[in-house]
Design a protein around this motif. Sequence first.
Motif, mmCIF file in Angstrom:
data_model
loop_
_atom_site.group_PDB
_atom_site.id
_atom_site.type_symbol
_atom_site.label_atom_id
_atom_site.label_comp_id
_atom_site.label_asym_id
_atom_site.label_seq_id
_atom_site.Cartn_x
_atom_site.Cartn_y
_atom_site.Cartn_z
ATOM 1 N N SER A 113 -13.394 39.339 86.214
ATOM 2 C CA SER A 113 -13.464 39.244 87.654
ATOM 3 C C SER A 113 -12.413 38.923 88.539
ATOM 4 N N THR B 295 -3.326 33.249 88.130
ATOM 5 C CA THR B 295 -4.105 34.021 87.230
ATOM 6 C C THR B 295 -3.561 34.945 86.383
ATOM 7 N N ALA C 41 -9.683 27.166 94.130
ATOM 8 C CA ALA C 41 -11.061 27.781 93.667
ATOM 9 C C ALA C 41 -10.926 29.013 93.034
ATOM 10 N N GLN C 42 -10.188 29.951 93.282
ATOM 11 C CA GLN C 42 -9.640 31.246 92.499
ATOM 12 C C GLN C 42 -9.472 30.581 90.831
ATOM 13 N N LYS D 142 -12.586 29.041 89.166
ATOM 14 C CA LYS D 142 -13.504 30.015 88.877
ATOM 15 C C LYS D 142 -13.300 31.072 87.413
ATOM 16 N N ASP E 143 -14.089 28.608 84.554
ATOM 17 C CA ASP E 143 -15.596 28.869 84.408
ATOM 18 C C ASP E 143 -15.846 29.835 83.656
ATOM 19 N N GLN E 144 -15.203 30.916 83.845
ATOM 20 C CA GLN E 144 -15.454 32.125 83.087
ATOM 21 C C GLN E 144 -15.031 32.082 81.729
ATOM 22 N N ASP F 217 -10.699 18.711 90.915
ATOM 23 C CA ASP F 217 -10.849 19.981 89.877
ATOM 24 C C ASP F 217 -11.513 19.445 88.771
ATOM 25 N N VAL G 183 -14.785 21.465 87.136
ATOM 26 C CA VAL G 183 -15.272 22.444 85.902
ATOM 27 C C VAL G 183 -15.244 21.795 84.504
#
Length: 262
Positions: A134, A154, A183-184, A187, A190-191, A208, A212
């Motif tokens: 995502s 990312t 936040a990106q 996330k 998390d994935q 942070d 997480v």
Amino acid sequence: MVHTSAPPLLALRGISKRFGAVQALADIELEIHAGEVVALVGDNGAGKSTLVKVIAGVAPADRGVIEWDGQPIHIVRPHDAQILGVATVYQDLALCDNLDVVGNLFLGREIHRLGILDEVEMERRTLGLLHTFSIHMPSVRLPVAALSGGQRQTVAISRSLLGEPRLVLLDEPTAALGIEQTAQVLKLVDQLRERGLGVLLISHNMGDVKAVADSVAVLRLGRNNGFFDVPTTSHEQIISSITGATDNAVTRRTSREWEADL
């Protein structure tokens, strides 16, 4: 976090590393399970970067045992770690600004067809990987130089996922990022956990870590100085362990152990 009877994905037993007269690591213990985010914290010079280099095979340990799925193994060069399924994303990211997202993801492992770069297949795989996690990019054909800090981070993490690793080492992934970009990245961490990967997250940012991480391992002056469950540990307890206000607090307390005391 309560674990099953399965052995940890990675376990370090008595790991030590010396650089000349400097004892960078001494008798380090650490466990990371599949589907777990472990935050590695400590002040500057605590040994965090050295420990990552030991796991990644950049700076092999002088003494101690490394276990993978419960079995002793040897990591003496980066290739050994990569074969096991260890991917490392360093703080400098090592991206090529003039190349686009596809070019950066496949740099050094380009796909060829009949002796020609298969740009269509590399773009297809890039889009598939980004969709799986995502990750939203304005275009995979934009030069990396045109991306935001969070998007660049990312891209670097996505590149590490091409080899389908089982353990990802992230060195300060949110350093110098704004709130939205942070936040990106969190996330995405998390994935990674949701997909069953083990994650070792080096961070100075307690926000942070609390957001997480499942557990925290504290290093101080090259030694373990605390293992903590994030949901049951206060910000102040972790900071005290980092600064040395509480030395050698090496007992990890699980949620069930805390509940038993209540």
